[in-house]
Design an enzyme around this catalytic site. Sequence first.
Site, mmCIF file in Angstrom:
data_model
loop_
_atom_site.group_PDB
_atom_site.id
_atom_site.type_symbol
_atom_site.label_atom_id
_atom_site.label_comp_id
_atom_site.label_asym_id
_atom_site.label_seq_id
_atom_site.Cartn_x
_atom_site.Cartn_y
_atom_site.Cartn_z
ATOM 1 N N ASP A 57 0.839 -1.196 0.000
ATOM 2 C CA ASP A 57 0.000 0.000 0.000
ATOM 3 C C ASP A 57 0.877 1.250 0.000
ATOM 4 O OD1 ASP A 57 -2.429 1.294 -0.061
ATOM 5 O OD2 ASP A 57 -2.601 1.414 2.124
ATOM 6 N N TYR B 264 1.148 5.730 -0.581
ATOM 7 C CA TYR B 264 0.699 6.937 0.135
ATOM 8 C C TYR B 264 0.816 8.075 -0.870
ATOM 9 C CZ TYR B 264 0.545 9.592 4.655
ATOM 10 O OH TYR B 264 0.220 10.368 5.736
ATOM 11 N N HIS C 217 -3.735 13.925 0.804
ATOM 12 C CA HIS C 217 -3.976 13.052 1.960
ATOM 13 C C HIS C 217 -2.808 13.156 2.942
ATOM 14 C CE1 HIS C 217 -5.086 9.558 4.350
ATOM 15 N NE2 HIS C 217 -3.929 8.982 4.083
ATOM 16 N N ARG D 168 1.197 17.107 12.994
ATOM 17 C CA ARG D 168 2.311 18.075 12.979
ATOM 18 C C ARG D 168 1.857 19.334 12.248
ATOM 19 N NH1 ARG D 168 4.070 13.288 11.088
ATOM 20 N NH2 ARG D 168 3.758 14.113 8.990
ATOM 21 N N GLU E 20 -10.538 3.711 3.889
ATOM 22 C CA GLU E 20 -9.657 4.498 3.020
ATOM 23 C C GLU E 20 -10.034 4.194 1.574
ATOM 24 O OE1 GLU E 20 -5.533 3.777 4.089
ATOM 25 O OE2 GLU E 20 -5.608 5.342 5.625
ATOM 26 N N GLU F 281 -9.214 3.900 -2.061
ATOM 27 C CA GLU F 281 -7.967 3.742 -2.808
ATOM 28 C C GLU F 281 -8.227 3.105 -4.169
ATOM 29 O OE1 GLU F 281 -4.686 2.114 -0.689
ATOM 30 O OE2 GLU F 281 -5.274 3.014 1.229
ATOM 31 N N ASP G 154 -9.013 0.224 2.194
ATOM 32 C CA ASP G 154 -7.982 -0.159 3.155
ATOM 33 C C ASP G 154 -8.455 0.252 4.555
ATOM 34 O OD1 ASP G 154 -5.506 -0.973 4.165
ATOM 35 O OD2 ASP G 154 -4.680 1.033 3.952
ATOM 36 N N ARG H 51 -7.883 3.770 13.487
ATOM 37 C CA ARG H 51 -7.016 4.927 13.740
ATOM 38 C C ARG H 51 -6.432 4.952 15.145
ATOM 39 N NH1 ARG H 51 -5.832 5.886 8.633
ATOM 40 N NH2 ARG H 51 -7.602 6.557 7.396
ATOM 41 N N GLN I 101 -3.722 2.432 15.203
ATOM 42 C CA GLN I 101 -2.643 2.961 14.350
ATOM 43 C C GLN I 101 -1.819 4.027 15.080
ATOM 44 O OE1 GLN I 101 -4.154 4.525 10.648
ATOM 45 N NE2 GLN I 101 -2.139 4.979 9.803
ATOM 46 N N TYR J 297 2.166 2.882 15.416
ATOM 47 C CA TYR J 297 2.828 3.060 14.126
ATOM 48 C C TYR J 297 4.291 3.494 14.186
ATOM 49 C CZ TYR J 297 2.815 8.189 13.614
ATOM 50 O OH TYR J 297 3.070 9.522 13.739
ATOM 51 N N LYS K 261 -4.188 -2.101 10.200
ATOM 52 C CA LYS K 261 -4.575 -2.233 8.793
ATOM 53 C C LYS K 261 -4.801 -3.681 8.378
ATOM 54 C CE LYS K 261 -3.297 2.117 7.541
ATOM 55 N NZ LYS K 261 -4.044 3.045 6.694
ATOM 56 N N THR L 229 -8.916 -5.932 4.174
ATOM 57 C CA THR L 229 -8.836 -4.991 3.056
ATOM 58 C C THR L 229 -9.841 -5.477 2.023
ATOM 59 O OG1 THR L 229 -6.464 -4.706 3.457
ATOM 60 C CG2 THR L 229 -7.309 -3.941 1.332
ATOM 61 N N THR M 13 -4.747 6.377 0.223
ATOM 62 C CA THR M 13 -5.989 7.130 0.215
ATOM 63 C C THR M 13 -5.978 8.199 -0.868
ATOM 64 O OG1 THR M 13 -6.137 6.779 2.580
ATOM 65 C CG2 THR M 13 -7.545 8.490 1.658
ATOM 66 N N GLU N 59 -9.684 12.427 7.700
ATOM 67 C CA GLU N 59 -9.559 13.757 7.093
ATOM 68 C C GLU N 59 -10.879 14.527 7.131
ATOM 69 O OE1 GLU N 59 -7.310 13.970 3.169
ATOM 70 O OE2 GLU N 59 -7.398 11.823 3.536
HETATM 71 MN MN MN Z 1 -4.049 2.827 2.903
#
Ligand code: MN
Length: 438
Positions: A139, A141, A146, A155, A210, A212, A244, A248, A251, A255, A264, A268, A371, A385
């Site tokens: 997968d 990114y 996103h 951040r 997600e 995708e 996907d 959260r 995660q 992560y 994850k 899927t 995503t 999001e």
């Molecule tokens: Mn994904």
Amino acid sequence: MRPILDRTHDAAAKSWVETANLPGDFPIQNLPFGVFRPRGSTAAPRVGVAIGSFVLDLAGCAKDGLLNATPVPAKACEAPTLNALMALGEPHWWVLRNRLHDLLRSDAEAAIRRRVEAHLLPLAQAELLAPAVIGDYTDFYASIHHATNVGSLFRPDNPLLPNYKYVPIGYHGRASSIVVSGTPVRRPCGQRKPGEQPPQFGESRQLDYELELGFFVGPGNTQGTPVPIASAEAHIFGVCLVNDWSARDIQAWEYQPLGPFLAKSFATSLSPWVVTLDALAPFRTGAYRRAAGDPPPLPYLSHADDEQYGGFDITLEVFLRSQKMREQNLPAARLSQGSFREMYWTLAQMLTHHASNGCNLRPGDLLASGTVSGAAAESRGCLLELTRRGAEPLPLPSGETRSFLEDGDEVVLRGYCEREGFVRIGLGECSGQVISGG
Ligand code: MN
């Protein structure tokens, strides 16, 4: 990778399968591949092609000699998955597509038509299965929107990490838990750490989807032999929709430093139809136009054709229908709509980067884009999001709101391509209903 437009894309072409001429996902210009068996049977899975509201049994066609005019070995059509067909590569796919187009065209000979008709099964009577045995799933990114939106939640001052514009970021996903559209998805349990409290183990409270685009590897590469960007697309059979699913809360806690793991890998979902790059030729577009001051892709990820044609204008949508909405007979609500054309990295760049260290890709491997989110707020491809990590819940037509998914929620992804002068084609749908983990 220059798009080749031929008679199979002719907007005037009609099929004698009347439902293929009505607005829908599967006109004669599409001809996506999948795997099916008659619903309610335990028959061996077989390869088929969607046409209107039917699936055409390719194994039956091959047995009947209808594909003899092609160099495609009958055993690739008689296999229980698409892996053998994927491994053949171009020009086999192109020749097969052209043959199927001829067999299904409204001006096909009556005798041919009668023979082909015997191999049609209404989609309503078909059980659609996973299109391939997926050895590995990776997968990416690839949406800068996103990456920026998610990064800004964690951040705010420095949302995009310094590698983003150089490296097509990805992680190795889990192939064993990939399920086909329609399969319920159980809410996962895992470790989460709410606020300042100590870590706990329990059901995820922040389950997300997600949106995708997935793409299947055709012919693979030998271990130790990278794939040059100029030939990357020869290794791509076609695309599908991928959800996907992501927990959260799990995660966020797990992560660092090695990336996604159990947040994850529980499930899927995949749409059953694989739309070939040949079918997508009319809907190609340029690669992402990088902002002035952005670094150009490094030379191994750079090619003039990819820059000019490497993007795809595929509209992607997410719909949600809750238990309460079903009880109130409300239709699914659309949560987002965006286009794959806004992705920062192309399919070719992702595949070439993946193999650039000598990693061998194999026929039937699944790569997914990450995503798909665009610049516009309505094109954000996940709840993380859309709700800013739950801070701004979404209203639903039933009067409910959603920060994250609730048990009973059905998430449906849809995709389609439209362009003036061409017939609309669709990717079908990828659906999954969340069921209680308890
Ligand atoms: Mn994904």
